[in-house]
Design a protein around this motif. Structure first.
Motif, PDB file in Angstrom:
ATOM      1  N   ASP A   9       0.819  -1.218   0.000  1.00 59.86           N
ATOM      2  CA  ASP A   9       0.000   0.000   0.000  1.00 59.86           C
ATOM      3  C   ASP A   9       0.854   1.270   0.000  1.00 59.86           C
ATOM      4  OD1 ASP A   9      -2.374  -1.509   0.143  1.00 59.86           O
ATOM      5  OD2 ASP A   9      -2.149  -1.686   2.307  1.00 59.86           O
ATOM      6  N   SER A  23       3.248   2.074   1.741  1.00 60.40           N
ATOM      7  CA  SER A  23       3.583   2.544   3.080  1.00 60.40           C
ATOM      8  C   SER A  23       5.073   2.830   3.177  1.00 60.40           C
ATOM      9  CB  SER A  23       3.202   1.483   4.110  1.00 60.40           C
ATOM     10  OG  SER A  23       3.768   1.771   5.365  1.00 60.40           O
ATOM     11  N   GLU A  76      -5.597  13.339   4.491  1.00 56.13           N
ATOM     12  CA  GLU A  76      -4.452  12.691   5.119  1.00 56.13           C
ATOM     13  C   GLU A  76      -3.450  12.293   4.046  1.00 56.13           C
ATOM     14  OE1 GLU A  76      -5.942   9.234   7.032  1.00 56.13           O
ATOM     15  OE2 GLU A  76      -6.620   8.272   5.167  1.00 56.13           O
ATOM     16  N   VAL A 122      -1.063   9.820   2.178  1.00 60.92           N
ATOM     17  CA  VAL A 122      -0.939   8.381   1.952  1.00 60.92           C
ATOM     18  C   VAL A 122       0.011   8.165   0.766  1.00 60.92           C
ATOM     19  CG1 VAL A 122      -3.226   7.834   2.883  1.00 60.92           C
ATOM     20  CG2 VAL A 122      -2.990   8.364   0.449  1.00 60.92           C
ATOM     21  N   ARG A 167      -5.646  11.916   0.769  1.00 60.28           N
ATOM     22  CA  ARG A 167      -6.944  11.244   0.699  1.00 60.28           C
ATOM     23  C   ARG A 167      -7.876  11.831   1.737  1.00 60.28           C
ATOM     24  NH1 ARG A 167      -6.077   5.215   1.106  1.00 60.28           N
ATOM     25  NH2 ARG A 167      -5.769   5.674   3.333  1.00 60.28           N
ATOM     26  N   GLU A 178      -9.244  10.749  -3.642  1.00 57.55           N
ATOM     27  CA  GLU A 178      -7.801  10.947  -3.635  1.00 57.55           C
ATOM     28  C   GLU A 178      -7.423  12.157  -4.489  1.00 57.55           C
ATOM     29  OE1 GLU A 178      -6.222   7.201  -4.948  1.00 57.55           O
ATOM     30  OE2 GLU A 178      -6.170   6.426  -2.893  1.00 57.55           O
TER      31      GLU A 178
END
Length: 328
Positions: free
Chosen positions: A27, A29, A168, A170, A177, A184
């Motif tokens: 994802d 991250s 936020e 991401v 998002r 998004e």
């Protein structure tokens, strides 16, 4: 047609980093990247970068823990070192400055032979990207442009344009998002054309048209430039902007090259175009006055210091340099 070659990547157009978006972990991250022992962290704050000993300062992940701001995955170098940039908030910038001051209190020796200015200072120093763009190597300047551009975007787009709710960060810093709807929002880049408008007299003498922006000192000149409008090609933007700003009809725009200009979020697309005549009708609201220069006139005035033009940190300076050298 005016014969100028394509520009080679220079200044802010250089990059030796690989953005490597597929290797950020599940994802996208940052956790996977932060866990790699070779990952290094770079710092920026409102367009300035922390520099020392000729390079962007590289921190180990643990040394950057606790610094607040927006973390962005920037990619990796040829040795597979991953880089994360932090666009620091004001509180974190103050904390970094306190740490640097504390280190100097403990050991002042690095200052004894420190260069007064520039990227070779031994003490970590905040320098603006405009000021270091020519001096940093290809890897650092690519990472710096990426970090400054994305940092500018994050600071200006904290809320959703659809419903005004907070967003936020991401996808490793590459997406914002809105948690409620899941919508998004992606970083924006504004394309702008910048052009050398050249007229050739019947005897073969070339002149370039330079403009003085209404906000500049009278002796400051540059190429004409403007943003591309929706539904418009780059070539049409060149022709329109020249006519709007100085009333000159031009044709045959030829692409020369591009350069990121993250102040705050532009991509400069360089062109040369032929002017049908040297008659001007200047829009004084944006351009206070415009002048035609032969190469000899421009060289002479630059040498005398009677006018100022952009340096080669910008694509404007690079195009001017190419035109001035085209008769040699």
């Amino acid at each position: 047609m005016i014969d100028l070659p394509l520009l080679q990547p220079a200044s802010l157009a250089r990059s030796a980093s690989q953005r490597n978006h597929t290797d950020r972990g599940p994802d996208a991250s940052l956790e996977v990247v932060l866990a790699r022992p070779c990952t290094r962290v770079l710092l920026a704050h409102r367009g300035s970068l922390l520099v020392a000993r000729g390079h962007l300062v590289r921190f180990a992940v643990d040394d950057s823990a606790g610094l607040t701001g927006t973390r962005i995955y920037l990619g990796k170098d040829a040795q597979d070192t991953d880089f994360i940039g932090i666009d620091l908030d004001d509180e974190a910038r103050a904390e970094v400055d306190r740490r640097i001051a504390g280190d100097l209190d403990t050991d002042a020796e690095p200052q004894l032979e420190d260069p007064a200015t520039g990227i070779d200072v031994s003490v970590p120093t905040w320098l603006n990207l405009r000021d270091v763009g020519l001096s940093l190597d290809d890897l650092d300047v690519g990472l710096a442009c990426e970090l400054v551009a994305l940092g500018n975007w994050h600071r200006a787009h904290t809320h959703s344009p659809r419903n005004g709710l907070p967003t936020e960060v991401v996808a490793g810093g590459w997406v914002r998002r809105e948690p409620t709807t899941g919508s998004e929002h992606f970083p924006r880049t504004d394309p702008a054309v910048i052009m050398a408008v050249v007229h050739t007299d019947p005897d073969g003498t070339e002149r370039i048209l330079l403009g003085n922006n209404a906000l500049w000192p009278d002796h400051r000149f540059s190429l004409l430039a403007g943003f591309v409008e929706p539904g418009e090609t780059l070539e049409r933007a060149v022709i329109r902007e020249v006519h709007e700003e100085v009333g000159v009809v031009c044709h045959s725009p030829k692409y020369l090259g591009s350069q990121p200009w993250p102040f705050p979020c532009s991509l400069m697309l360089g062109f040369v175009a032929e002017a049908e005549s040297r008659d001007t009708d200047v829009d004084v609201e944006e351009i206070s006055h415009a002048r035609w220069f032969t190469r000899e006139e421009l060289r002479s005035e630059l040498a005398a210091g009677t006018i100022w033009v952009p340096g080669t940190v910008s694509i404007a300076g690079q195009i001017l340099e190419a035109w001035l050298g085209a008769d040699r």
